[in-house]
Design an enzyme around this catalytic site. Structure first.
Site, PDB file in Angstrom:
ATOM      1  N   SER A   1      25.045 -47.665 -49.428  1.00  0.00           N
ATOM      2  CA  SER A   1      26.190 -46.759 -49.340  1.00  0.00           C
ATOM      3  C   SER A   1      25.851 -45.530 -50.173  1.00  0.00           C
ATOM      4  O   SER A   1      24.995 -45.599 -51.061  1.00  0.00           O
ATOM      5  CB  SER A   1      27.420 -47.463 -49.917  1.00  0.00           C
ATOM      6  OG  SER A   1      28.439 -46.537 -50.183  1.00  0.00           O
TER       7      SER A   1
ATOM      8  N   TYR B   1      31.742 -52.375 -56.109  1.00  0.00           N
ATOM      9  CA  TYR B   1      31.123 -52.015 -54.824  1.00  0.00           C
ATOM     10  C   TYR B   1      29.914 -51.106 -55.069  1.00  0.00           C
ATOM     11  O   TYR B   1      28.809 -51.351 -54.554  1.00  0.00           O
ATOM     12  CB  TYR B   1      32.160 -51.327 -53.929  1.00  0.00           C
ATOM     13  CG  TYR B   1      31.637 -50.941 -52.561  1.00  0.00           C
ATOM     14  CD1 TYR B   1      31.562 -51.877 -51.537  1.00  0.00           C
ATOM     15  CD2 TYR B   1      31.234 -49.627 -52.285  1.00  0.00           C
ATOM     16  CE1 TYR B   1      31.088 -51.525 -50.278  1.00  0.00           C
ATOM     17  CE2 TYR B   1      30.770 -49.269 -51.037  1.00  0.00           C
ATOM     18  CZ  TYR B   1      30.696 -50.215 -50.032  1.00  0.00           C
ATOM     19  OH  TYR B   1      30.226 -49.865 -48.785  1.00  0.00           O
TER      20      TYR B   1
HETATM   21  P1  NAP Z   1      33.954 -54.223 -41.999  1.00  0.00           P
HETATM   22  O1  NAP Z   1      34.407 -53.796 -40.661  1.00  0.00           O
HETATM   23  O2  NAP Z   1      34.944 -54.562 -43.061  1.00  0.00           O
HETATM   24  O3  NAP Z   1      32.960 -55.448 -41.797  1.00  0.00           O
HETATM   25  C1  NAP Z   1      32.475 -56.175 -42.883  1.00  0.00           C
HETATM   26  C2  NAP Z   1      31.938 -57.474 -42.374  1.00  0.00           C
HETATM   27  O4  NAP Z   1      31.521 -58.273 -43.510  1.00  0.00           O
HETATM   28  C3  NAP Z   1      32.991 -58.294 -41.626  1.00  0.00           C
HETATM   29  O5  NAP Z   1      32.392 -58.856 -40.475  1.00  0.00           O
HETATM   30  C4  NAP Z   1      33.360 -59.371 -42.645  1.00  0.00           C
HETATM   31  O6  NAP Z   1      33.790 -60.561 -42.061  1.00  0.00           O
HETATM   32  C5  NAP Z   1      32.026 -59.577 -43.342  1.00  0.00           C
HETATM   33  N1  NAP Z   1      32.241 -60.261 -44.592  1.00  0.00           N
HETATM   34  C6  NAP Z   1      33.021 -59.887 -45.628  1.00  0.00           C
HETATM   35  N2  NAP Z   1      33.022 -60.824 -46.573  1.00  0.00           N
HETATM   36  C7  NAP Z   1      32.227 -61.836 -46.129  1.00  0.00           C
HETATM   37  C8  NAP Z   1      31.851 -63.105 -46.643  1.00  0.00           C
HETATM   38  N3  NAP Z   1      32.330 -63.546 -47.799  1.00  0.00           N
HETATM   39  N4  NAP Z   1      30.999 -63.877 -45.928  1.00  0.00           N
HETATM   40  C9  NAP Z   1      30.538 -63.455 -44.737  1.00  0.00           C
HETATM   41  N5  NAP Z   1      30.872 -62.271 -44.175  1.00  0.00           N
HETATM   42  C10 NAP Z   1      31.713 -61.473 -44.866  1.00  0.00           C
HETATM   43  O7  NAP Z   1      33.013 -53.144 -42.667  1.00  0.00           O
HETATM   44  P2  NAP Z   1      31.923 -52.118 -42.099  1.00  0.00           P
HETATM   45  O8  NAP Z   1      32.423 -50.768 -42.382  1.00  0.00           O
HETATM   46  O9  NAP Z   1      31.484 -52.487 -40.738  1.00  0.00           O
HETATM   47  O10 NAP Z   1      30.759 -52.384 -43.159  1.00  0.00           O
HETATM   48  C11 NAP Z   1      29.494 -52.916 -42.840  1.00  0.00           C
HETATM   49  C12 NAP Z   1      28.545 -52.590 -43.976  1.00  0.00           C
HETATM   50  O11 NAP Z   1      28.384 -51.177 -44.083  1.00  0.00           O
HETATM   51  C13 NAP Z   1      29.017 -53.063 -45.360  1.00  0.00           C
HETATM   52  O12 NAP Z   1      27.929 -53.554 -46.086  1.00  0.00           O
HETATM   53  C14 NAP Z   1      29.555 -51.789 -45.990  1.00  0.00           C
HETATM   54  O13 NAP Z   1      29.487 -51.846 -47.402  1.00  0.00           O
HETATM   55  C15 NAP Z   1      28.612 -50.760 -45.420  1.00  0.00           C
HETATM   56  N6  NAP Z   1      29.127 -49.372 -45.405  1.00  0.00           N
HETATM   57  C16 NAP Z   1      30.129 -49.000 -44.550  1.00  0.00           C
HETATM   58  C17 NAP Z   1      30.561 -47.668 -44.537  1.00  0.00           C
HETATM   59  C18 NAP Z   1      31.643 -47.202 -43.609  1.00  0.00           C
HETATM   60  O14 NAP Z   1      32.014 -46.005 -43.662  1.00  0.00           O
HETATM   61  N7  NAP Z   1      32.192 -48.041 -42.734  1.00  0.00           N
HETATM   62  C19 NAP Z   1      29.958 -46.732 -45.385  1.00  0.00           C
HETATM   63  C20 NAP Z   1      28.957 -47.135 -46.252  1.00  0.00           C
HETATM   64  C21 NAP Z   1      28.524 -48.472 -46.233  1.00  0.00           C
HETATM   65  P3  NAP Z   1      35.365 -60.781 -41.738  1.00  0.00           P
HETATM   66  O15 NAP Z   1      35.677 -59.786 -40.660  1.00  0.00           O
HETATM   67  O16 NAP Z   1      35.402 -62.179 -41.288  1.00  0.00           O
HETATM   68  O17 NAP Z   1      36.092 -60.487 -42.989  1.00  0.00           O
END
Ligand code: NAP
Length: 251
Positions: A156, A169
């Site tokens: 991130s 985070y």
């Molecule tokens: P998201 O939609 O919240 O998805 C996160 C995923 O992680 C979900 O499938 C969730 O499962 C899973 N997860 C959370 N806790 C878990 C656990 N204890 N065991 C197994 N799985 C778990 O978020 P996203 O935006 O797609 O993020 C994906 C990645 O990108 C993350 O690492 C995030 O830090 C990174 N990121 C995102 C952004 C952004 O703008 N979106 C920016 C920078 C970095 P559940 O659905 O079952 O909870």
């Protein structure tokens, strides 16, 4: 820190490869799992909510792609034994592993450090750092047996430059950046396994909405938009890149 947003992946980029995607039931992880399957991979859908993993499974199946597998696992409570059992299952069922996209992530709370709850801090570190790290250790023998394997840790912008109130985070993403460099150096001599970090950038998902509730999601790129870099870094065109930091969107 380069970005491959204009990369055009060949249709058979990941043909015959077996790839684990964590957090495959939602957001970027769901999109990456589908995208990898569309490019020929057999995808192992790992996550904690089975119904969401099943939804991703159904999307892949509806397109007649290589049959995926569902691997329910909560990274918060998983033990080293769980990861070794996982390695044994993958070896038995598929006989190979060519990549891991460590995508699952927990935001925790955006709050002054003074008020940060230590239990929540531990949870975030468990899901974002410790789980992926021990999973990688258990899966290393399979990855080393592949003639071209890629491990991607999701970072991130706050894992590259600290920002007030982002607490666990931000620290977890810094940890992942550091760990990737350590492991990348350790496997460099193999020439067949690469370890890199990828920052998706602001992307339209529920995590982003939680972090920026006042933002108009329509101003953001979608998970689909950022897939070119996810494909490039998982596939053979990124061979030779090890221990590097990538962005999925232009800065
Ligand atoms: P998201 O939609 O919240 O998805 C996160 C995923 O992680 C979900 O499938 C969730 O499962 C899973 N997860 C959370 N806790 C878990 C656990 N204890 N065991 C197994 N799985 C778990 O978020 P996203 O935006 O797609 O993020 C994906 C990645 O990108 C993350 O690492 C995030 O830090 C990174 N990121 C995102 C952004 C952004 O703008 N979106 C920016 C920078 C970095 P559940 O659905 O079952 O909870």
């Amino acid at each position: 820190m380069s970005c491959k947003i204009d990369y055009e992946a060949p249709a058979d980029l990941l043909a015959g490869r077996v790839i684990v995607v964590t957090g495959a039931g939602d957001g970027i992880g769901q999109c990456a799992a589908l995208s990898y399957a569309r490019h020929g991979a057999t995808v192992i859908l790992l996550g904690r909510t089975i119904a969401k993993l099943e939804a991703t499974y159904d999307l892949i199946e509806a397109e007649g792609l290589a049959q995926p597998a569902i691997f329910p696992l909560n990274l918060e409570g998983a033990s080293l034994k769980d990861y070794h059992d996982m390695a044994e299952t993958l070896d038995k069922e598929f006989g190979r592993l060519d990549g891991i996209l460590h995508n699952a992530g927990l935001l925790g709370r955006i709050t002054p450090f003074e008020q940060y709850n230590p239990e929540l801090w531990e949870q975030v570190m468990q899901v974002n750092v410790n789980g992926p790290l021990w999973m990688t250790q258990a899966l290393l023998p399979l990855l080393q047996a592949s003639d071209d394997a890629s491990v991607i840790f999701t970072s991130s912008s706050v894992g590259r430059k600290g920002r007030a109130f982002w607490g666990a985070y931000a620290v977890s993403k810094f940890a992942v950046e550091g760990f990737s460099e350590v492991l990348a150096e350790e496997v460099e001599h193999l020439g067949t396994l690469r370890i890199n970090t990828l920052n998706p950038g602001a992307t339209r998902t529920s995590m982003r909405k939680g972090a920026y509730p006042g933002e108009d999601p329509m101003t953001l790129r979608t998970p689909e938009d950022i897939m070119p870099t996810y494909l490039w870094l998982m596939g053979p065109d990124s061979r030779g890149h090890n221990g590097e930091r990538f962005n999925a969107q232009p800065a």
